[in-house]
Design an enzyme around this catalytic site. Structure first.
Site, PDB file in Angstrom:
ATOM      1  N   ASP A 118      -1.223   4.756  -6.504  1.00 40.87           N
ATOM      2  CA  ASP A 118       0.198   4.589  -6.150  1.00 40.87           C
ATOM      3  C   ASP A 118       1.044   5.735  -6.673  1.00 40.87           C
ATOM      4  OD1 ASP A 118      -1.061   1.739  -6.190  1.00 40.87           O
ATOM      5  OD2 ASP A 118       0.712   1.670  -4.904  1.00 40.87           O
TER       6      ASP A 118
ATOM      7  N   LYS B 103      -3.536  -0.424  -8.535  1.00 42.40           N
ATOM      8  CA  LYS B 103      -3.486  -1.886  -8.704  1.00 42.40           C
ATOM      9  C   LYS B 103      -4.036  -2.311 -10.070  1.00 42.40           C
ATOM     10  CE  LYS B 103      -2.018  -4.250  -6.535  1.00 42.40           C
ATOM     11  NZ  LYS B 103      -0.619  -4.658  -6.822  1.00 42.40           N
TER      12      LYS B 103
ATOM     13  N   ARG C  89      10.425  -1.025  -4.266  1.00 40.51           N
ATOM     14  CA  ARG C  89       9.308  -1.128  -5.207  1.00 40.51           C
ATOM     15  C   ARG C  89       9.266   0.179  -6.002  1.00 40.51           C
ATOM     16  NH1 ARG C  89       3.678  -3.228  -3.103  1.00 40.51           N
ATOM     17  NH2 ARG C  89       3.470  -3.863  -5.283  1.00 40.51           N
TER      18      ARG C  89
ATOM     19  N   GLY D   4       0.871  -1.172   0.000  1.00 37.79           N
ATOM     20  CA  GLY D   4       0.000   0.000   0.000  1.00 37.79           C
ATOM     21  C   GLY D   4       0.913   1.229   0.000  1.00 37.79           C
ATOM     22  N   ALA D   5       0.637   2.171  -0.904  1.00 32.34           N
ATOM     23  CA  ALA D   5       1.584   3.270  -1.146  1.00 32.34           C
ATOM     24  C   ALA D   5       1.970   4.057   0.113  1.00 32.34           C
ATOM     25  CB  ALA D   5       1.012   4.184  -2.224  1.00 32.34           C
TER      26      ALA D   5
HETATM   27  O1  MRU Z   1       0.759  -4.001  -4.553  1.00 30.78           O
HETATM   28  P1  MRU Z   1       0.089  -3.236  -3.446  1.00 30.78           P
HETATM   29  O2  MRU Z   1      -0.761  -4.078  -2.569  1.00 30.78           O
HETATM   30  O3  MRU Z   1       1.073  -2.390  -2.671  1.00 30.78           O
HETATM   31  O4  MRU Z   1      -0.876  -2.225  -4.213  1.00 30.78           O
HETATM   32  C1  MRU Z   1      -1.589  -1.304  -3.448  1.00 30.78           C
HETATM   33  C2  MRU Z   1      -2.531  -0.477  -4.229  1.00 30.78           C
HETATM   34  O5  MRU Z   1      -2.585  -0.516  -5.443  1.00 30.78           O
HETATM   35  C3  MRU Z   1      -3.368   0.493  -3.454  1.00 30.78           C
HETATM   36  O6  MRU Z   1      -4.592   0.702  -4.068  1.00 30.78           O
HETATM   37  C4  MRU Z   1      -2.613   1.828  -3.377  1.00 30.78           C
HETATM   38  O7  MRU Z   1      -1.303   1.638  -2.910  1.00 30.78           O
HETATM   39  C5  MRU Z   1      -3.306   2.799  -2.497  1.00 30.78           C
HETATM   40  S1  MRU Z   1      -3.139   2.410  -0.780  1.00 30.78           S
HETATM   41  C6  MRU Z   1      -3.901   3.649   0.106  1.00 30.78           C
END
Ligand code: MRU
Length: 343
Positions: free
Chosen positions: A235, A246, A92, A52-53
């Site tokens: 993200d 995502k 990442r 999650g970002a």
């Molecule tokens: O691969 P992830 O689980 O880190 O992807 C997360 C997402 O795409 C979330 O929608 C995004 O980071 C927003 S979190 C507030």
């Protein structure tokens, strides 16, 4: 306004370690990783134990503290620290919150001679700021509801994905507590199932009425009038409003546009990257084929099959009804609204 509360902490500095809730084990088990070396945080970020970002931004900031501590015992403390920062930053590539946090920490390191105590204060301040941003987002989000509706969401944007109550999830939670939400549909979010494992778990824990659906069911629920708006995270958001999130977000946005359903991206200012003119410049992380093939369990193919596994896609700004951030609700034309709110 009734304000949502955070139930779990995805990232927390306790004693002399960075504690991370191991999200690979949710919903089955609530287990914490205790990271005392920055490399432990880096591998937790890579394997999605913390994801999650905003959450990886906070974890990255605490990793910088651990790197400064480890640097004290090295022959070349500055060289060691610089290499560590590169490793943390590159854990990442898509969520800009990670590099944003590392650069903010680098600024403090430069002005304090890499003082671990000053860096810990800064990481804590960054965490506190994220908590406050979530609350501000939830408050603005309430303005978007003129009646009680059922909504859809994607991936996970709650307290697992951020420092506080979440972005899109915090908004949905706030709206539910203030009687604006009837029901939440959470898409499972193939291939890693953040929607089915994590968002469903958060909805369950917060006693918000929900139904988990496979990703390919969302469009038919829109057609049937059962999903009336979509709220999800991001993200990285480019200067023109194009938003990486995502993988599968783009398909949902296309379906929402076709059905005339509002599609809101919800993210703090730390997710915007004004150095990128458009979403075509956003680096998209490619992940291991095993994540896709895991669904086959023991029934493995005779040889490894070709698999395409980008973790994110980019939704063009033309499909986005509004972007909710801690400074308010931004609308098209995004170049102007983003610049005036954040530039
Ligand atoms: O691969 P992830 O689980 O880190 O992807 C997360 C997402 O795409 C979330 O929608 C995004 O980071 C927003 S979190 C507030």
């Amino acid at each position: 306004m009734k304000q949502p509360q955070s139930r779990v902490k995805a990232v927390e500095w306790r004693g002399d370690a960075c504690h991370l809730l191991d999200q690979t084990q949710i919903p089955g088990r609530e287990a914490y990783l205790e990271c005392r070396h920055y490399r432990e945080v880096v591998s937790a970020i890579r394997c999605l134990a913390v994801r999650g970002a905003p959450a990886i931004g906070v974890a990255g900031a605490f990793a910088v503290v651990l790197a400064a501590q480890a640097a004290c015992d090295q022959k070349d403390p500055q060289g060691f620290f610089e290499e560590a920062l590169t490793e943390i930053r590159e854990a990442r590539p898509t969520a800009v919150n990670l590099s944003w946090a590392v650069e903010r920490m680098r600024g403090v390191a430069q002005s304090t001679g890499q003082d671990p105590k000053a860096l810990l204060d800064e990481a804590r301040a960054l965490h506190e700021q994220d908590i406050q941003f979530n609350l501000d987002i939830a408050r603005y989000g309430l303005e978007l509801f003129d009646r009680k509706i059922s909504v859809g969401t994607y991936c996970n944007t709650g307290d697992l994905a951020t420092g506080g109550i979440g972005t899109a999830f915090g908004l949905i939670h706030g709206a539910y507590l203030n009687d604006r939400i009837k029901h939440v549909y959470t898409c499972e979010t193939r291939p890693v199932l953040q929607g089915l494992r994590l968002t469903a778990w958060e909805l369950y824990k917060n006693e918000i009425p929900f139904t988990a659906i496979c990703d390919n069911m969302a469009a038919s629920l829109m057609a049937a009038g059962r999903i009336e708006a979509i709220f999800l995270g991001a993200d990285r958001i480019a200067a023109n409003g194009d938003a990486a999130n995502k993988i599968g977000t783009y398909a949902l946005a296309v379906a929402a546009k076709y059905h005339g359903i509002p599609f809101y991206v919800v993210a703090p200012s730390s997710t915007f990257d004004l150095s990128l003119a458009s979403g075509t410049e956003i680096p998209i992380e490619q992940r291991d084929a095993k994540e896709i093939l895991a669904v086959l369990g023991e029934n493995t193919p005779p040889e490894p099959w070709p698999v395409y596994n980008p973790a994110f896609d980019v939704t063009p700004h033309a499909l986005i009804t509004g972007i909710v951030c801690e400074r308010g609700i931004l609308r098209a034309p995004y170049v102007e609204s983003i610049r005036s709110a954040l530039g």
